[in-house]
Motif scaffolding. Structure first.
Motif, PDB file in Angstrom:
ATOM      1  N   PHE A 192      14.776  35.349   1.315  1.00 37.92           N
ATOM      2  CA  PHE A 192      15.851  35.637   2.253  1.00 37.92           C
ATOM      3  C   PHE A 192      15.423  35.355   3.689  1.00 37.92           C
ATOM      4  CE2 PHE A 192      18.047  38.947   4.883  1.00 37.92           C
ATOM      5  CZ  PHE A 192      19.346  38.498   4.742  1.00 37.92           C
ATOM      6  N   VAL A 193      14.225  35.779   4.059  1.00 31.68           N
ATOM      7  CA  VAL A 193      13.748  35.618   5.422  1.00 31.68           C
ATOM      8  C   VAL A 193      13.598  34.142   5.786  1.00 31.68           C
ATOM      9  CG1 VAL A 193      11.762  36.038   6.944  1.00 31.68           C
ATOM     10  CG2 VAL A 193      12.681  37.884   5.552  1.00 31.68           C
ATOM     11  N   GLN A 194      13.360  33.280   4.790  1.00 29.83           N
ATOM     12  CA  GLN A 194      13.240  31.852   5.076  1.00 29.83           C
ATOM     13  C   GLN A 194      14.542  31.258   5.627  1.00 29.83           C
ATOM     14  OE1 GLN A 194      11.105  29.241   2.315  1.00 29.83           O
ATOM     15  NE2 GLN A 194      10.380  31.060   1.222  1.00 29.83           N
ATOM     16  N   HIS A 195      15.680  31.892   5.338  1.00 33.50           N
ATOM     17  CA  HIS A 195      16.946  31.431   5.895  1.00 33.50           C
ATOM     18  C   HIS A 195      16.926  31.526   7.425  1.00 33.50           C
ATOM     19  CE1 HIS A 195      18.182  32.296   1.732  1.00 33.50           C
ATOM     20  NE2 HIS A 195      19.253  31.565   1.935  1.00 33.50           N
ATOM     21  N   TYR A 196      16.155  32.461   7.952  1.00 30.40           N
ATOM     22  CA  TYR A 196      16.150  32.755   9.380  1.00 30.40           C
ATOM     23  C   TYR A 196      15.002  32.057  10.126  1.00 30.40           C
ATOM     24  CZ  TYR A 196      19.185  36.751   8.145  1.00 30.40           C
ATOM     25  OH  TYR A 196      20.199  37.536   7.682  1.00 30.40           O
ATOM     26  N   GLU A 197      14.081  31.457   9.387  1.00 32.22           N
ATOM     27  CA  GLU A 197      12.845  31.006  10.013  1.00 32.22           C
ATOM     28  C   GLU A 197      13.060  29.943  11.082  1.00 32.22           C
ATOM     29  OE1 GLU A 197       8.438  29.216   8.872  1.00 32.22           O
ATOM     30  OE2 GLU A 197       9.779  29.885   7.258  1.00 32.22           O
TER      31      GLU A 197
END
Length: 270
Positions: free
Chosen positions: A237-242
């Motif tokens: 999920f956090v990779q969407h924001y990276e």
């Protein structure tokens, strides 16, 4: 009790007080940008309490509360790109609702404030929204990409992580996100009078911070709840924001009205 002089809330409070006399009859809209887990919500709660106690009418709005409904994101995923089912990036918010809400806060009457429930990954019914009495004198508008600007097109060519490399091979998702940020989101962010950046030391600490947030969400919920993620799902999920988080940490400090640099423990270091 007032926060410690070196706290993020104290620094933002000082900046707000310096700008309040300039607002005239309009609300002072303070945009607070910070990566996931950087403490934006906590800072806004502190500031809301302080300025409310001082007699000001304060509205607290999060970009997260403007997420499109799950049904709308499912439609985007079907017709534009599968990754748009996941909430978070530009293109997955109702920016028109945001503009409407900020405009309404400048006028008299009760103003509904949208609310999103992350535990069910969907917007709450309007009957469960908060409301404030307008006109507001101060609006705290926080979010992970509040005030962000789009990247140059050449920056979109290379993937920044496995999610982009494996699930956005042709770059269609990141171009859609970037186009949305350069369009409708700029109309929303133009409402901001004072832009504050809570700058993480690097993107590497964001997963740690976001994991702490999710652990708190798990503790607050019971049974099987669709919006609560395990550690593996959270890492993806956090990779969407990276991409955009890294861009913000480079691009925004040169133009934000106030930059507060945080340590890995979220303490103010500069």
């Amino acid at each position: 009790m007032s926060p410690e002089p070196t706290s993020a809330a104290a620094l933002i409070e000082r900046a707000i007080r310096a700008r309040l006399p300039e607002r005239g009859k309009r609300p002072l809209v303070v945009g607070i940008c910070g990566s996931q887990g950087s403490g934006k919500s906590t800072v806004c709660k502190t500031l809301t309490a302080q300025f409310s106690q001082a007699g000001l009418s304060v509205a607290n709005l999060s970009l997260d509360d403007l997420y499109l409904s799950l049904a709308d994101r499912v439609t985007l995923a079907k017709h534009v790109h599968p990754l748009l089912r996941t909430r978070g990036v530009p293109g997955t918010h109702d920016t028109k609702l945001g503009v409407h809400t900020l405009n309404a806060l400048a006028h008299s009457g009760r103003v509904p404030l949208p609310r999103f429930d992350k535990a069910i990954d969907d917007r709450r019914p309007a009957s469960q929204w908060d409301s404030v009495q307008g006109p507001a004198q101060l609006v705290l508008f926080e979010g992970w990409c509040v005030g962000a600007r789009p990247q140059g097109l050449e920056a979109l060519d290379q993937p920044v992580n496995q999610l982009e490399a494996n699930e956005d091979v042709d770059g269609r998702w990141r171009r859609y996100v970037n186009d949305a940020l350069g369009g409708e989101y700029q109309r929303l962010f133009a409402k901001i009078d004072l832009l504050v950046l809570l700058a993480a030391p690097s993107f590497d600490v964001v997963l740690k911070w976001r994991t702490q947030q999710e652990q708190e969400l798990r503790a607050q919920t019971t049974g099987s709840v669709s919006g609560v993620m395990n550690d593996a799902a959270l890492a993806r999920f956090v990779q969407h924001y990276e991409r955009l988080t890294r861009h913000i940490l480079i691009e925004m400090p040169g133009r934000a009205d106030l930059v507060i640099r945080l340590g890995a423990d979220r303490s103010v270091i500069g």
